[in-house]
Design a protein around this motif. Structure first.
Motif, short mmCIF file in Angstrom:
data_model
loop_
_atom_site.label_atom_id
_atom_site.label_comp_id
_atom_site.label_asym_id
_atom_site.label_seq_id
_atom_site.Cartn_x
_atom_site.Cartn_y
_atom_site.Cartn_z
N GLU A 192 1.29 12.11 4.72
CA GLU A 192 1.12 12.15 6.18
C GLU A 192 0.67 10.81 6.74
O GLU A 192 1.27 10.27 7.65
N ASP A 193 -0.45 10.32 6.22
CA ASP A 193 -0.92 9.01 6.67
C ASP A 193 -1.90 8.43 5.66
O ASP A 193 -2.37 9.13 4.77
N VAL A 194 -2.16 7.15 5.82
CA VAL A 194 -3.11 6.42 5.00
C VAL A 194 -4.10 5.78 5.96
O VAL A 194 -3.69 5.16 6.95
N LEU A 195 -5.39 5.93 5.68
CA LEU A 195 -6.44 5.34 6.50
C LEU A 195 -7.18 4.29 5.68
O LEU A 195 -7.65 4.59 4.58
N ILE A 196 -7.28 3.10 6.24
CA ILE A 196 -8.06 2.03 5.64
C ILE A 196 -9.18 1.72 6.63
O ILE A 196 -8.92 1.40 7.79
N THR A 197 -10.41 1.86 6.17
CA THR A 197 -11.57 1.67 7.03
C THR A 197 -12.22 0.33 6.72
O THR A 197 -12.63 0.09 5.58
N LEU A 198 -12.31 -0.52 7.71
CA LEU A 198 -13.01 -1.79 7.60
C LEU A 198 -14.30 -1.70 8.41
O LEU A 198 -14.52 -0.72 9.13
N GLY A 199 -15.13 -2.71 8.34
CA GLY A 199 -16.40 -2.69 9.05
C GLY A 199 -16.26 -2.47 10.54
O GLY A 199 -17.05 -1.74 11.15
N ASN A 200 -15.25 -3.07 11.15
CA ASN A 200 -15.09 -2.95 12.60
C ASN A 200 -13.69 -2.48 13.03
O ASN A 200 -13.37 -2.51 14.21
N GLN A 201 -12.87 -2.07 12.07
CA GLN A 201 -11.51 -1.62 12.40
C GLN A 201 -11.09 -0.44 11.54
O GLN A 201 -11.59 -0.28 10.42
N TYR A 202 -10.17 0.33 12.10
CA TYR A 202 -9.42 1.32 11.33
C TYR A 202 -7.98 0.81 11.26
O TYR A 202 -7.45 0.30 12.25
N HIS A 203 -7.34 0.97 10.11
CA HIS A 203 -5.92 0.66 9.96
C HIS A 203 -5.24 1.96 9.53
O HIS A 203 -5.57 2.52 8.49
N LEU A 204 -4.34 2.44 10.36
CA LEU A 204 -3.61 3.68 10.10
C LEU A 204 -2.16 3.39 9.77
O LEU A 204 -1.51 2.60 10.45
N ILE A 205 -1.68 4.03 8.72
CA ILE A 205 -0.29 3.90 8.30
C ILE A 205 0.30 5.30 8.27
O ILE A 205 -0.26 6.20 7.65
N ARG A 206 1.42 5.50 8.96
CA ARG A 206 2.08 6.80 8.98
C ARG A 206 3.56 6.64 8.68
O ARG A 206 4.31 6.05 9.48
N PRO A 207 4.02 7.15 7.53
CA PRO A 207 5.45 7.10 7.23
C PRO A 207 6.26 7.87 8.28
O PRO A 207 5.82 8.91 8.78
N VAL A 243 0.84 -1.20 0.00
CA VAL A 243 0.00 0.00 0.00
C VAL A 243 0.88 1.25 0.00
O VAL A 243 0.67 2.18 -0.79
N VAL A 244 1.87 1.27 0.86
CA VAL A 244 2.76 2.43 0.96
C VAL A 244 3.54 2.62 -0.34
O VAL A 244 3.63 3.73 -0.87
N ARG A 245 4.10 1.54 -0.83
CA ARG A 245 4.87 1.64 -2.09
C ARG A 245 4.01 2.16 -3.23
O ARG A 245 4.45 3.00 -4.02
N ALA A 246 2.78 1.66 -3.33
CA ALA A 246 1.89 2.09 -4.42
C ALA A 246 1.56 3.57 -4.29
O ALA A 246 1.54 4.30 -5.29
N LYS A 247 1.31 4.03 -3.09
CA LYS A 247 0.96 5.44 -2.91
C LYS A 247 2.16 6.34 -3.22
O LYS A 247 2.02 7.38 -3.88
N VAL A 248 3.33 5.97 -2.75
CA VAL A 248 4.54 6.76 -3.02
C VAL A 248 4.81 6.80 -4.53
O VAL A 248 5.09 7.86 -5.09
N ARG A 249 4.69 5.66 -5.18
CA ARG A 249 4.91 5.59 -6.63
C ARG A 249 3.89 6.46 -7.38
O ARG A 249 4.24 7.19 -8.30
N THR A 250 2.63 6.41 -6.97
CA THR A 250 1.58 7.21 -7.61
C THR A 250 1.83 8.70 -7.42
O THR A 250 1.67 9.49 -8.36
N MET A 251 2.25 9.08 -6.23
CA MET A 251 2.56 10.49 -5.98
C MET A 251 3.71 10.96 -6.87
O MET A 251 3.67 12.06 -7.41
#
Length: 124
Positions: free
Chosen positions: A71-86, A53-61
């Protein structure tokens, strides 16, 4: 400055609803440290998968010519949040913080604030 172990403990205790946290090297996909998780949340597998996910976003940018910092990437699931911060500190190039939250028990804004603070203090 805080070590990986101390940083993960800080995240897990300071963030309400935290289920697991990791510091990940996105060039290799390896977790430098994990805390939390369990049989339903294998942080090592999640860390490796979110590397893509991080590699794809950096490459796209880069392809779009965007010069802003991710800054960060948020992935929202039905019962969870997944946060990624470089991690952008002098020793953090190629690393990211990964945090999984229980959506019903967490405050997303406070979690993002804590990840930002942790990222600034992380020493690898």
């Amino acid at each position: 400055m805080a070590t990986v172990e101390v940083s993960l403990k800080d995240i897990m205790t300071a963030v309400e609803g935290a289920l697991g946290a990791a510091v990940v090297d996105y060039s290799s996909g390896m977790a430098l440290g994990t805390l939390g998780g369990g049989k339903d949340l294998d942080l090592t597998v999640a860390a490796a998968g979110n590397t893509d996910v991080v590699r794809a976003k950096v490459r796209t940018m880069e392809l779009l010519g965007l010069t802003s910092r991710l800054e960060d990437v948020l992935i929202t699931l039905g019962n969870q949040y997944h946060l990624i911060r470089p991690v952008t500190g002098r020793n953090g190039n190629g690393l990211f913080l990964y945090l999984v939250l229980d959506r019903a028990r967490s405050n997303l804004a406070m979690a993002r604030h804590q990840l930002r603070r942790t990222e600034e203090q992380l020493e690898v």
